[in-house]
Motif scaffolding. Sequence first.
Motif, mmCIF file in Angstrom:
data_model
loop_
_atom_site.group_PDB
_atom_site.id
_atom_site.type_symbol
_atom_site.label_atom_id
_atom_site.label_comp_id
_atom_site.label_asym_id
_atom_site.label_seq_id
_atom_site.Cartn_x
_atom_site.Cartn_y
_atom_site.Cartn_z
ATOM 1 N N ARG A 12 0.821 -1.218 0.000
ATOM 2 C CA ARG A 12 0.000 0.000 0.000
ATOM 3 C C ARG A 12 0.851 1.264 0.000
ATOM 4 O O ARG A 12 0.357 2.362 0.234
ATOM 5 C CB ARG A 12 -0.922 0.023 1.216
ATOM 6 N N GLU A 13 2.147 1.130 -0.272
ATOM 7 C CA GLU A 13 3.060 2.277 -0.231
ATOM 8 C C GLU A 13 2.715 3.335 -1.284
ATOM 9 O O GLU A 13 2.781 4.529 -0.998
ATOM 10 C CB GLU A 13 4.514 1.823 -0.401
ATOM 11 N N LYS A 14 2.334 2.897 -2.479
ATOM 12 C CA LYS A 14 1.993 3.853 -3.536
ATOM 13 C C LYS A 14 0.772 4.682 -3.133
ATOM 14 O O LYS A 14 0.759 5.903 -3.307
ATOM 15 C CB LYS A 14 1.738 3.115 -4.852
ATOM 16 N N GLU A 15 -0.232 4.033 -2.554
ATOM 17 C CA GLU A 15 -1.429 4.742 -2.111
ATOM 18 C C GLU A 15 -1.116 5.669 -0.928
ATOM 19 O O GLU A 15 -1.652 6.770 -0.831
ATOM 20 C CB GLU A 15 -2.513 3.738 -1.711
ATOM 21 N N THR A 16 -0.240 5.204 -0.044
ATOM 22 C CA THR A 16 0.155 6.026 1.102
ATOM 23 C C THR A 16 0.914 7.254 0.615
ATOM 24 O O THR A 16 0.703 8.366 1.123
ATOM 25 C CB THR A 16 0.994 5.208 2.097
ATOM 26 N N ALA A 18 0.551 8.744 -2.265
ATOM 27 C CA ALA A 18 -0.439 9.638 -2.880
ATOM 28 C C ALA A 18 -1.216 10.397 -1.803
ATOM 29 O O ALA A 18 -1.494 11.596 -1.954
ATOM 30 C CB ALA A 18 -1.385 8.838 -3.774
ATOM 31 N N LEU A 19 -1.554 9.721 -0.725
ATOM 32 C CA LEU A 19 -2.232 10.355 0.401
ATOM 33 C C LEU A 19 -1.340 11.443 1.008
ATOM 34 O O LEU A 19 -1.796 12.559 1.282
ATOM 35 C CB LEU A 19 -2.594 9.299 1.445
ATOM 36 N N GLU A 22 -1.304 14.540 -1.250
ATOM 37 C CA GLU A 22 -2.535 15.325 -1.110
ATOM 38 C C GLU A 22 -2.493 16.168 0.165
ATOM 39 O O GLU A 22 -2.762 17.375 0.137
ATOM 40 C CB GLU A 22 -3.740 14.380 -1.060
ATOM 41 N N GLU A 47 6.922 6.384 -2.636
ATOM 42 C CA GLU A 47 6.835 4.925 -2.517
ATOM 43 C C GLU A 47 8.197 4.305 -2.188
ATOM 44 O O GLU A 47 8.285 3.497 -1.253
ATOM 45 C CB GLU A 47 6.255 4.330 -3.806
ATOM 46 N N TRP A 62 -2.995 3.036 8.461
ATOM 47 C CA TRP A 62 -3.998 3.956 7.926
ATOM 48 C C TRP A 62 -5.052 4.202 8.997
ATOM 49 O O TRP A 62 -5.379 3.309 9.789
ATOM 50 C CB TRP A 62 -4.679 3.375 6.696
ATOM 51 N N GLU A 70 -11.918 6.026 1.511
ATOM 52 C CA GLU A 70 -10.524 6.483 1.504
ATOM 53 C C GLU A 70 -10.028 6.679 2.937
ATOM 54 O O GLU A 70 -10.807 7.081 3.807
ATOM 55 C CB GLU A 70 -10.407 7.799 0.742
ATOM 56 N N TYR A 74 -2.802 8.810 7.898
ATOM 57 C CA TYR A 74 -1.901 7.704 8.192
ATOM 58 C C TYR A 74 -0.853 8.150 9.197
ATOM 59 O O TYR A 74 -0.659 9.331 9.449
ATOM 60 C CB TYR A 74 -1.236 7.179 6.922
#
Length: 166
Positions: A12-16, A18-19, A22, A47, A62, A70, A74
Amino acid sequence: MAQLTEVTGRGREKETAALASEIWHEYYRDLLGEKQIAYMLEKFQSEPALLQEEAEGYRIFWILEEGKAEPAGYFMFRLNDPEGKLFLSKLYLRAESRGKGFSRLVFDFLKKEAAGHGLHTIWLTVNKGNATLGLYEHYGLTVANSTVTEIGNGYVMDDYIMEMPV
């Protein structure tokens, strides 16, 4: 309310990252400026950076608000960094998730985690101009020291080191 879900080692590093992007672009824009934000995101929140930190023993969680798809935010921490202390490396919330008690939930969790591992202190670093200083003090952290750290590209982190006993 919310639940804390560990995502360490779950891809989940890519999503983290991106979070993080933002949140950082919204929260730190006035404090750091866009160029420094971009540099720091790449260096500390990308990432590859998150994967490296996981390899070094950091755990990523998260914050999931009930009824929302969403993450609300985190946090990351590492045990025994240094010996006897829990280091809270990251705690970030989306704008719409602030003021809902999620930080309190995180600190309550961290206290239990630290105590369960026989640790005596939780510590973190925070930018001297960060508005969350008062929040951290409200949770029982106090300024133990200050530090200025060069991070490359002409940038420095001018931080307080804050601690609280467990």
